[in-house]
Design an enzyme around this catalytic site. Structure first.
Site, mmCIF file in Angstrom:
data_model
loop_
_atom_site.group_PDB
_atom_site.id
_atom_site.type_symbol
_atom_site.label_atom_id
_atom_site.label_comp_id
_atom_site.label_asym_id
_atom_site.label_seq_id
_atom_site.Cartn_x
_atom_site.Cartn_y
_atom_site.Cartn_z
ATOM 1 C CG ASP A 89 -1.963 -1.129 0.862
ATOM 2 O OD1 ASP A 89 -1.712 -1.931 0.285
ATOM 3 O OD2 ASP A 89 -2.759 -0.932 1.992
ATOM 4 C CE LYS A 152 -4.887 1.990 3.052
ATOM 5 N NZ LYS A 152 -3.880 1.221 3.629
ATOM 6 C CE LYS A 181 -6.385 -1.343 3.144
ATOM 7 N NZ LYS A 181 -5.140 -1.938 3.365
#
Length: 223
Positions: A89, A152, A181
């Site tokens: 991430d 995300k 996400k």
């Protein structure tokens, strides 16, 4: 809905100890979460402990500010994968996005995607709480163009976390083939289900066990 398989069980605080990480790993095994999301220093341990279990090892790159250089982010990615990470991430260069420097933002993401290619999923943290809607859309478009697997919402370390409105906007922007996400402030099962209904395909949370057990107690962290 098997909510557990949508959750990245997360512990990213600076004062995280080995005992804390082991607890998260054991919980991930027990509840069969999608992944554990830990800082890079814990990747090797997590990979060893989760060998043979259907739980991915996720770590963070350029975290939490996104202000390290592209070269540093690419190296961090390669190093994490070498130690056993299967998902990364990364945080975008938020300042560059706000400056309108799309080329730098895209290259930053692209180099991480290339470093991870065929070895790890790349999720791109755009830090929605710092962006206008136009900037959120642009960040998502650049992420898709650079080859990211997911976008995300948040690090959980800034001024705000995921909202259903942002998830819906991100899903609309990236279309059906890129993951979205939700992370930051997802503390209850109701929160998680709201995010999924809005278009999230993954949820990052430290309150994962409380979410699965539908227990609002004990869900206190921002992440």
């Amino acid at each position: 809905m098997n909510i557990a398989k949508l959750i990245d069980h997360t512990i990213l605080k600076a004062n995280t100890t080995k005992e804390d990480v082991m607890k998260v790993i054991e919980e991930a095994k027990e509840y069969k979460f999608a992944s554990v999301c830990i800082n890079p220093t814990w990747v090797k341990l997590a990979a060893e402990e989760l060998a043979g279990h259907d739980v991915d090892v996720c770590t963070v790159i350029g975290f939490p500010l996104g202000a390290s250089t592209t070269e540093t982010k690419a190296f961090e990615t390669k190093d994490a994968i070498a130690k056993g990470a299967t998902e990364v991430d990364m945080v975008i260069n938020v300042g560059a996005l706000k400056d309108g420097d799309n080329e730098l933002v895209e290259k930053d993401i692209y180099e991480v995607v290339q470093a991870a290619k065929g070895k790890a999923l790349v999720k791109v943290i755009i830090e929605t709480c710092l962006l206008t809607d136009e900037e959120k859309v642009r960040a998502c478009e650049l992420s898709v163009k650079a080859g990211a697997d997911f976008v995300k919402t948040s690090t959980g370390f800034s001024t705000g976390g995921a909202t259903a409105e942002d998830i819906a906007l991100m899903r609309k922007t990236v279309g059906p083939n890129v993951g979205v996400k939700a992370s930051g402030g997802v503390r209850t099962r109701e929160d998680a289900e709201k995010m999924v209904a809005a278009g999230a395909s993954r949820v990052g949370a430290s309150a994962s066990v409380a979410i699965v057990l539908n227990d609002a107690k004990g869900a206190t962290d921002n992440y």
